[in-house]
Design a protein around this motif. Structure first.
Motif, mmCIF file in Angstrom:
data_model
loop_
_atom_site.group_PDB
_atom_site.id
_atom_site.type_symbol
_atom_site.label_atom_id
_atom_site.label_comp_id
_atom_site.label_asym_id
_atom_site.label_seq_id
_atom_site.Cartn_x
_atom_site.Cartn_y
_atom_site.Cartn_z
ATOM 1 N N ASN A 145 0.846 -1.186 0.000
ATOM 2 C CA ASN A 145 0.000 0.000 0.000
ATOM 3 C C ASN A 145 0.889 1.246 0.000
ATOM 4 O OD1 ASN A 145 -1.954 1.933 0.298
ATOM 5 N ND2 ASN A 145 -2.626 1.286 2.328
ATOM 6 N N PRO A 146 0.901 2.056 -1.080
ATOM 7 C CA PRO A 146 1.791 3.226 -1.148
ATOM 8 C C PRO A 146 1.565 4.212 -0.004
ATOM 9 C CG PRO A 146 0.818 2.761 -3.293
ATOM 10 C CD PRO A 146 0.104 1.901 -2.308
ATOM 11 N N ALA A 147 0.315 4.425 0.393
ATOM 12 C CA ALA A 147 0.034 5.393 1.461
ATOM 13 C C ALA A 147 0.639 4.937 2.784
ATOM 14 C CB ALA A 147 -1.476 5.577 1.604
ATOM 15 N N TYR A 148 0.542 3.646 3.073
ATOM 16 C CA TYR A 148 1.112 3.121 4.309
ATOM 17 C C TYR A 148 2.621 3.261 4.319
ATOM 18 C CZ TYR A 148 2.274 -0.268 7.991
ATOM 19 O OH TYR A 148 2.771 -0.876 9.121
ATOM 20 N N HIS A 149 3.246 2.935 3.220
ATOM 21 C CA HIS A 149 4.706 2.941 3.189
ATOM 22 C C HIS A 149 5.278 4.355 3.052
ATOM 23 C CE1 HIS A 149 5.481 -1.351 3.348
ATOM 24 N NE2 HIS A 149 4.379 -1.507 2.622
ATOM 25 N N ARG A 165 8.706 8.237 5.957
ATOM 26 C CA ARG A 165 8.843 9.479 6.727
ATOM 27 C C ARG A 165 9.367 9.187 8.132
ATOM 28 N NH1 ARG A 165 3.142 12.385 6.167
ATOM 29 N NH2 ARG A 165 4.094 13.770 7.736
ATOM 30 N N LEU A 166 8.883 8.123 8.747
ATOM 31 C CA LEU A 166 9.367 7.750 10.072
ATOM 32 C C LEU A 166 10.840 7.349 10.021
ATOM 33 C CD1 LEU A 166 6.306 5.663 11.334
ATOM 34 C CD2 LEU A 166 7.180 7.765 12.377
ATOM 35 N N TYR A 167 11.216 6.657 8.958
ATOM 36 C CA TYR A 167 12.618 6.252 8.807
ATOM 37 C C TYR A 167 13.521 7.476 8.689
ATOM 38 C CZ TYR A 167 16.832 4.376 6.646
ATOM 39 O OH TYR A 167 18.142 4.076 6.358
ATOM 40 N N SER A 200 12.318 13.077 17.013
ATOM 41 C CA SER A 200 11.321 12.234 17.682
ATOM 42 C C SER A 200 9.973 12.920 17.808
ATOM 43 C CB SER A 200 11.812 11.830 19.074
ATOM 44 O OG SER A 200 12.061 12.997 19.854
ATOM 45 N N GLN A 201 9.954 14.248 17.717
ATOM 46 C CA GLN A 201 8.704 14.980 17.874
ATOM 47 C C GLN A 201 7.764 14.689 16.698
ATOM 48 O OE1 GLN A 201 9.253 19.189 18.261
ATOM 49 N NE2 GLN A 201 7.097 19.603 18.749
ATOM 50 N N GLY A 202 6.576 14.258 16.992
ATOM 51 C CA GLY A 202 5.572 13.960 15.976
ATOM 52 C C GLY A 202 5.605 12.524 15.475
ATOM 53 N N ALA A 203 6.605 11.719 15.907
ATOM 54 C CA ALA A 203 6.700 10.339 15.423
ATOM 55 C C ALA A 203 5.526 9.489 15.908
ATOM 56 C CB ALA A 203 8.015 9.718 15.875
ATOM 57 N N ARG A 204 5.123 9.707 17.186
ATOM 58 C CA ARG A 204 4.017 8.917 17.734
ATOM 59 C C ARG A 204 2.716 9.194 16.983
ATOM 60 N NH1 ARG A 204 3.417 8.642 24.117
ATOM 61 N NH2 ARG A 204 5.404 7.567 23.722
ATOM 62 N N GLU A 205 2.511 10.444 16.596
ATOM 63 C CA GLU A 205 1.295 10.780 15.863
ATOM 64 C C GLU A 205 1.299 10.152 14.468
ATOM 65 O OE1 GLU A 205 -2.431 12.144 15.296
ATOM 66 O OE2 GLU A 205 -1.263 12.245 17.157
ATOM 67 N N LEU A 206 2.486 10.120 13.845
ATOM 68 C CA LEU A 206 2.586 9.469 12.527
ATOM 69 C C LEU A 206 2.295 7.976 12.622
ATOM 70 C CD1 LEU A 206 5.715 11.136 10.866
ATOM 71 C CD2 LEU A 206 3.329 11.358 10.183
ATOM 72 N N ILE A 207 2.765 7.347 13.710
ATOM 73 C CA ILE A 207 2.521 5.914 13.894
ATOM 74 C C ILE A 207 1.018 5.646 14.045
ATOM 75 C CG2 ILE A 207 2.848 3.981 15.479
ATOM 76 C CD1 ILE A 207 5.669 5.048 16.020
ATOM 77 N N LYS A 208 0.313 6.514 14.792
ATOM 78 C CA LYS A 208 -1.129 6.355 14.953
ATOM 79 C C LYS A 208 -1.862 6.515 13.631
ATOM 80 C CE LYS A 208 -1.507 7.797 19.802
ATOM 81 N NZ LYS A 208 -2.110 8.790 20.732
ATOM 82 N N GLN A 209 -1.414 7.485 12.814
ATOM 83 C CA GLN A 209 -2.058 7.682 11.519
ATOM 84 C C GLN A 209 -1.786 6.505 10.582
ATOM 85 O OE1 GLN A 209 -0.971 11.510 9.924
ATOM 86 N NE2 GLN A 209 -1.586 12.615 11.786
ATOM 87 N N ARG A 210 -0.563 5.982 10.638
ATOM 88 C CA ARG A 210 -0.214 4.837 9.789
ATOM 89 C C ARG A 210 -1.016 3.594 10.183
ATOM 90 N NH1 ARG A 210 5.719 2.121 9.930
ATOM 91 N NH2 ARG A 210 4.951 1.684 12.038
ATOM 92 N N ARG A 211 -1.314 3.497 11.483
ATOM 93 C CA ARG A 211 -2.027 2.322 11.979
ATOM 94 C C ARG A 211 -3.443 2.243 11.425
ATOM 95 N NH1 ARG A 211 -1.347 2.392 17.985
ATOM 96 N NH2 ARG A 211 0.817 1.933 17.432
ATOM 97 N N LYS A 212 -3.972 3.343 10.933
ATOM 98 C CA LYS A 212 -5.316 3.361 10.362
ATOM 99 C C LYS A 212 -5.343 2.843 8.929
ATOM 100 C CE LYS A 212 -6.668 7.376 13.149
ATOM 101 N NZ LYS A 212 -7.137 8.781 13.098
ATOM 102 N N LEU A 213 -4.164 2.600 8.357
ATOM 103 C CA LEU A 213 -4.070 2.152 6.961
ATOM 104 C C LEU A 213 -3.596 0.709 6.895
ATOM 105 C CD1 LEU A 213 -2.279 5.285 5.458
ATOM 106 C CD2 LEU A 213 -4.716 4.736 5.277
ATOM 107 N N PRO A 214 -4.051 -0.061 5.905
ATOM 108 C CA PRO A 214 -3.535 -1.424 5.730
ATOM 109 C C PRO A 214 -2.134 -1.385 5.124
ATOM 110 C CG PRO A 214 -5.108 -0.915 3.993
ATOM 111 C CD PRO A 214 -5.130 0.256 4.942
ATOM 112 N N ALA A 215 -1.287 -2.332 5.537
ATOM 113 C CA ALA A 215 0.078 -2.390 5.001
ATOM 114 C C ALA A 215 0.082 -2.834 3.550
ATOM 115 C CB ALA A 215 0.922 -3.335 5.843
ATOM 116 N N LEU A 216 -0.893 -3.630 3.146
ATOM 117 C CA LEU A 216 -0.980 -4.113 1.764
ATOM 118 C C LEU A 216 -2.247 -3.558 1.123
ATOM 119 C CD1 LEU A 216 -0.004 -7.845 2.374
ATOM 120 C CD2 LEU A 216 1.491 -5.982 1.639
#
Length: 597
Positions: A248-252, A257-259, A267-283
């Motif tokens: 899934n391009p949106a997930y990756h 960005r996290l990488y 580190s600032q904003g990384a936790r919020e990005l992880i939460k947003q990514r969690r709403k998307l399927p990896a595939l």
């Protein structure tokens, strides 16, 4: 003469190799096949149920087998029309007709069934679970739970009036492709066309295989075997492509960005990005190059799981309906054949509610969403409410007036049998704990029944019967107990409850057909000995049967006859006797005794 197990082993091997069966009719002259059939049928409650004649398993003898074989040898055998009864369907949806054959027909049907099962069982699809050895409802549900991960659409299939609409000509033609014996095919055709008796009127059967017949389940599986083959060889390959879903391009993009942020030490904003990514399927769940279609069948109910689009599911449904109509003269039930979305709706199959989990915020110890896409099996809420209503009236739990004449032990046993059967069936469900509601209703109904019987209160009955029991896992649970003390013997104990309502992913329901393992059941050995167990006579030996051991304790009997004492001492529902003693038993006269006695 070869024994039954040797014959069936040879037939089973021919079926495994796909070789045709020849000279099958001669096998019906083998007495050992009938003894094997008798050993399988006599423990069933239906063995004492009359068909359209008065004949039951009571009075079974070797002479009856020889008479049946002689009629077959000279092709004089004629099938008796079955007696048709109607039983209510679940949830009050009308009635279902059942055909009850006479005892001799049951015996011959069981012999034919064992031959057909030995030959066709190695050829049947692994996706068919109904009426087969070592398979059942739980094996079908377990396969769905373990292998249907990621399913997007469920196609629930049901064939309208399947057992009543089986085409006789097509079924005989299917059998004739593998069984090269005209006499057996003619015998089976005469069985299908024997008709049924209802309200003492004979009705012809121009199609269908009567539900309730011994041989009907195997014939129904043979008829739908061609459908299984079409689904597996044509339909599934046409809707299966791709090895893996694309990423899934949106997930990756979030992953990249996290990488970059970690690489730069941000580190600032990384936790919020992880939460947003969690709403998307990896595939990519909508990958057009990835498709899967899965299939399962239990009798005339089947279900398909599709990873694809709704339009493709509709197309599959149309293809199935057309194929069944054109090739098997069957019609899909418009009411029960449904297409359901796997995550927003629930499909119904074998009494379970089936859906696909989608929980983004439930993580494992590695912070991964392992539950997404997994199949969940649940107890439908309406099933629990429907079962509770059996013990309620106008919204209140009621006692059962029809049980007031029974003993406390019998009442508790009856309630426990009903409760245990439902719990054991739904142990695969993740929400099996919901049955606590049913447990509370049944427990209160049981206490009210005991209170009405003894003209007491629910509180006193609870105080008298409440206890605890130890489960197999070492857990102590509260239950209700009724004891019957017996002099010189352990007491009879009946308990209600005491079953942990805990999800068991490997639960196996004992609803599978009887598997015959012991080539010499004790009863067969006793019958073949040819000696009356009361008087020692060796002439006209037959077997006396009773429905249950409780029938031996008839009220008003001052002193138990010798035959009752012997059956009670052995704890057997059968007694091998001569015809003279058997007639005396039914007439209520004293039976003859051995000289030594």
């Amino acid at each position: 003469m070869r024994n039954a197990e040797t014959i069936l082993a040879v037939i089973r091997e021919r079926g495994r190799q796909g070789l045709p069966l020849e000279r099958v009719y001669r096998l019906l002259f083998n007495r050992d096949l009938y003894l094997r059939a008798y050993a399988r049928l006599y423990p069933n409650k239906g063995a004492m149920t009359r068909g359209s004649t008065d004949e039951t398993v009571d009075g079974m003898s070797l002479a009856k087998i020889d008479t049946l074989i002689d009629a077959l040898r000279h092709e004089r055998h004629r099938w008796t029309p079955v007696r048709r009864v109607h039983i209510p369907k679940p949830r009050g949806k009308g009635t279902r007709p059942l055909g009850i054959p006479s005892w001799s027909d049951k015996l011959l049907q069981e012999v034919l069934r064992s031959i057909l099962e030995a030959y066709y069982e190695p050829q049947f699809s692994a996706r068919a679970h109904g009426f087969r050895p070592n398979r059942g409802c739980h094996t079908a549900l377990s396969e769905i739970q373990q292998t249907w991960t990621g399913t997007r659409w469920f196609i629930e299939g049901d064939i309208a009036k399947y057992f009543d609409t089986i085409n006789h000509d097509k079924l005989i033609a299917m059998l004739g492709e593998h069984i090269h014996d005209g006499r057996v095919l003619r015998l089976l055709r005469e069985l299908l066309a024997a008709g049924y008796m209802e309200d003492w009127k004979h009705h012809k059967t121009l199609s269908g295989a009567p539900q309730g017949g011994i041989i009907s389940p195997i014939l129904s599986n043979i008829y739908l075997h061609r459908f299984d083959q079409w689904v597996e060889t044509i339909l599934i390959p046409a809707h299966t492509r791709g090895k893996l879903r694309r990423r899934n391009p949106a997930y990756h993009s979030y992953t990249n960005r996290l990488y970059e942020m970690r690489k730069k030490g941000i580190s600032q904003g990384a936790r919020e990005l992880i939460k947003q990514r969690r709403k998307l399927p990896a595939l990519d769940t909508r990958d057009p190059n990835y498709r899967r279609l899965r299939y399962i069948r239990y009798a005339d109910d089947f279900m398909l799981g599709l990873i694809g689009t709704h339009d493709e599911a509709e197309d599959i449904k149309r293809q199935i309906a057309a194929w069944l109509h054109d090739n098997l003269d069957l019609t899909l039930s418009a009411e029960k054949t449904l297409i359901t979305h796997s995550t927003t709706q629930t499909a119904r199959f074998l009494g379970y509610a089936i859906s696909v989990m989608h929980i983004d915020d439930k993580l494992d110890r590695r912070k991964r969403r392992t539950n997404n896409g997994s199949i969940t099996l649940r107890v439908p809420a309406d099933v629990i409410e429907g079962k509770c209503r059996r013990y309620m009236r106008k919204g209140k739990v009621m006692h059962r007036p029809q049980m007031l004449a029974d003993s406390d032990h019998t009442i508790v046993t009856h309630y426990q049998h009903e409760y245990r059967g439902l719990v054991q069936y739904y142990l695969l469900a993740q929400n099996v704990g919901w049955l606590n509601r049913l447990h509370w209703v049944m427990r209160l109904s049981l206490l009210k029944t005991l209170a009405a019987k003894h003209r007491s209160t629910v509180g006193r009955m609870l105080q008298r019967h409440a206890t605890t029991t130890l489960t197999e896992t070492g857990e102590r649970l509260v239950c209700l107990e009724a004891r019957v003390e017996r002099e010189g013997r352990p007491p009879l104990i009946a308990r209600f409850g005491g079953i942990p309502l805990r999800h068991q992913p490997t639960a196996t329901l004992d609803d599978r057909p009887f598997t015959y393992n012991n080539p010499r059941v004790e009863l067969i050995t006793r019958l073949q000995s040819g000696t009356c167990e009361l008087c020692g006579s060796t002439e006209n030996i037959e077997v006396h049967h009773i429905r249950k051991l409780a029938d031996l304790d008839k009220q008003g009997r001052k002193e138990k006859p010798a035959w009752v004492k012997r059956m009670a001492a052995r704890r057997r529902k059968t007694l091998v006797v001569c015809r003279t003693c058997h007639e005396a038993i039914h007439a209520g006269r004293p039976t003859r005794q051995r000289n030594a006695e």
